[in-house]
Design a protein around this motif. Sequence first.
Motif, PDB file in Angstrom:
ATOM      1  N   ILE A 239      44.912  30.759  28.434  1.00 36.58           N
ATOM      2  CA  ILE A 239      46.254  30.865  28.451  1.00 36.58           C
ATOM      3  C   ILE A 239      47.112  30.044  28.476  1.00 36.58           C
ATOM      4  O   ILE A 239      48.400  30.438  27.509  1.00 36.58           O
ATOM      5  N   LEU A 240      47.216  29.061  28.749  1.00 33.25           N
ATOM      6  CA  LEU A 240      47.581  27.729  28.047  1.00 33.25           C
ATOM      7  C   LEU A 240      47.677  27.501  26.535  1.00 33.25           C
ATOM      8  O   LEU A 240      49.474  27.190  26.135  1.00 33.25           O
ATOM      9  N   GLN A 241      46.866  27.660  25.738  1.00 31.36           N
ATOM     10  CA  GLN A 241      47.258  27.850  23.788  1.00 31.36           C
ATOM     11  C   GLN A 241      47.436  29.197  23.822  1.00 31.36           C
ATOM     12  O   GLN A 241      48.510  28.451  22.836  1.00 31.36           O
ATOM     13  N   GLU A 242      47.236  30.294  23.816  1.00 27.44           N
ATOM     14  CA  GLU A 242      47.044  31.196  23.586  1.00 27.44           C
ATOM     15  C   GLU A 242      48.453  32.135  23.964  1.00 27.44           C
ATOM     16  O   GLU A 242      49.424  32.859  22.986  1.00 27.44           O
ATOM     17  N   GLY A 243      49.315  31.776  26.023  1.00 25.65           N
ATOM     18  CA  GLY A 243      49.438  32.884  26.190  1.00 25.65           C
ATOM     19  C   GLY A 243      49.186  34.219  26.389  1.00 25.65           C
ATOM     20  O   GLY A 243      50.287  35.056  26.490  1.00 25.65           O
ATOM     21  N   GLU A 244      47.896  34.141  26.037  1.00 26.16           N
ATOM     22  CA  GLU A 244      47.092  35.811  26.421  1.00 26.16           C
ATOM     23  C   GLU A 244      46.122  35.798  27.434  1.00 26.16           C
ATOM     24  O   GLU A 244      45.324  34.156  26.966  1.00 26.16           O
ATOM     25  N   PHE A 245      45.647  36.787  27.819  1.00 20.31           N
ATOM     26  CA  PHE A 245      44.365  37.080  29.217  1.00 20.31           C
ATOM     27  C   PHE A 245      44.013  38.081  29.038  1.00 20.31           C
ATOM     28  O   PHE A 245      44.480  38.919  28.281  1.00 20.31           O
ATOM     29  N   GLU A 246      43.079  38.169  29.586  1.00 24.05           N
ATOM     30  CA  GLU A 246      42.380  39.808  30.188  1.00 24.05           C
ATOM     31  C   GLU A 246      42.443  39.689  31.760  1.00 24.05           C
ATOM     32  O   GLU A 246      41.419  39.065  32.218  1.00 24.05           O
ATOM     33  N   ARG A 247      42.676  41.110  32.200  1.00 19.26           N
ATOM     34  CA  ARG A 247      42.291  41.056  33.588  1.00 19.26           C
ATOM     35  C   ARG A 247      40.724  41.204  33.922  1.00 19.26           C
ATOM     36  O   ARG A 247      39.730  41.383  33.249  1.00 19.26           O
ATOM     37  N   VAL A 248      40.642  40.595  35.084  1.00 13.51           N
ATOM     38  CA  VAL A 248      38.868  40.566  35.795  1.00 13.51           C
ATOM     39  C   VAL A 248      38.418  42.249  35.392  1.00 13.51           C
ATOM     40  O   VAL A 248      39.044  43.360  36.345  1.00 13.51           O
ATOM     41  N   GLY A 249      37.227  42.728  34.575  1.00 16.65           N
ATOM     42  CA  GLY A 249      36.802  43.350  34.160  1.00 16.65           C
ATOM     43  C   GLY A 249      37.781  44.471  33.209  1.00 16.65           C
ATOM     44  O   GLY A 249      36.730  45.725  32.845  1.00 16.65           O
TER      45      GLY A 249
END
Length: 591
Positions: A347-357
């Motif tokens: 998330i620090l590199q791309e600024g994106e993530f998914e919630r758990v599940g």
Amino acid sequence: MSMSTLEHRTAFAAVRPQMDRFPLDTVCEAAKILTGASDPIAAMPSVLNVLSSFMGLRMGALALLDDKGRSGGDGKPVNPFIIAATTHGSTCAPPETRALPIRATRQVFRTGVALVSRNVVEELGEAAIPPGAPHNRFALTSVPIREQVHSPYVIGVLGAWRDLDEGGMRFLEEDQRVLTMVAAILEQSIKFRRLVARDRERLMEEARQALHAANETAADNCTLRGEPIKGIIGDSPAIKAVTAQIRKVARTNTPVLLRGESGTGKELFAKAVHALSDRRDKPFVKVNCAALSQTLLESELFGHEKGSFTGALAQKKGRFELADTGTLFLDEIGEIGPEFQAKLLRILQEGEFERVGGAKTLKVDVRLVTATNRDLEAAVARGDFRADLYFRICVVPIVLPPLRERAEDVPTLAQTFLDRFNAQNGMEKRLTPQAMAQLARCQFPGNVRELENCISRVAALSSGSEIDERELACMQGTCLSAELWRMQSGDRSPIGGLATVRTPLPVIDSGAGQRPPVPPLPPGFGEPPPAAFAPPAAAETAEADADERARLIDAMERAGWVQAKAARLLGLTPRQIGYALKKHGVEVRKF
């Protein structure tokens, strides 16, 4: 050739085929060494020794292109290389050391094709044999090391020798396959190291640009510099230097790492970074990474979908989502585990993530501020903290000064804490000048937090409206932090922080507070009296003994009644201290 020599070689050749060879184990061991090393070139001597032990390949060597470059005698460019590693260790030797034949090695660099010489003397000449070789009956296998897979650019050559007297001619094809696989592993290790170095250089360049941009707006900050930052109390040079850094970096989006001992006010300075930034009207979200397990921390930061785990009764937004367009403060960042470090890095590199599940990718715009009291560089060296994550968060490090380095601020802080206590409890207590002076002499290993606790404790326990120095915990021998500091050992401390590895704290008095340095005792103090000794007058002797006894007790109190520390304070040996205690009848206190 004598008959005995021929018989010996024939017998050895008969035994040699029965000897075990481990090509698969060789590749596995080489992979373990190279993938686990921070510097694959420095690890190559171990790999070459594995080739010798498992495969019987002698005198292995690694040649790498020389970045400085050279020219041949005719001025035309050649393939400049150095011998970077041999079985004897890492080196930076010129080609003339003949660890690998110069002509053959340059051919591999130029063509990118592996070279197998079945008889080095016949094909390359007597001079191609390495110095110190037991004889000249060797075969050579050299394979290229490319910049990346299928690239025509060769950056190195891996070579090893096979003893023909040991019946090694039939193993040359297998040798080439094993060396090619080891070269491929080395290619990936070198590529990864270069990517990390390139990423670090880019981050450092971003930091330099951010600081340059901040310096360009320094004129605008000058008008604000005279105004105090809300919540930050103090006017010492140390605190002024930190607030100046905060003002410079706050208007950028550069990640900030706040470093300092426990109790220096890292959360307060993180709020100051947010308050002085363009995001001041946006959310400021904080998370204590040490207070949550790795599983809960992932759900807390990234959020979770309904039904993603037991107890997930509804969708929950994570702290990154809540801090979108604002500032996220991760306290105690050094406490997170290796598995979560990899997830945080993305998330620090791309600024994106998914919630758990969840399967939907979310993007956020967050200004990151982190804090720690740990030595992250040592953690990176031990492998406990990822180097790539370290370079992501430690773009602009700001070191917060401990309270002992800003002693001028102690009276102001103490009065502020006392005013706060009076307002909360409807009281009108005040500190006497003597009490304020005693507080200014303390070292406060727990820093501002300890000072606040000290003021709250003495204000709650004092009987009158005026707080005297005799009511302070350090004057009554009940200062807990002093006892904790006294119990420190080596580079570990129950109080902790960067001070345990960077700046050794002075000894804290466990009984009567901080006093001026102990004057040196006269020569011969603590030594048994000589056989022939002419005693002085009785009055002078009693006065000198009383003076020595007082200084001895003072030093022992300073050292927490540890004889070895008291000896260092007085410039004596522990044996002299032991004799002096016995001589003056001083009973050692036990804690």
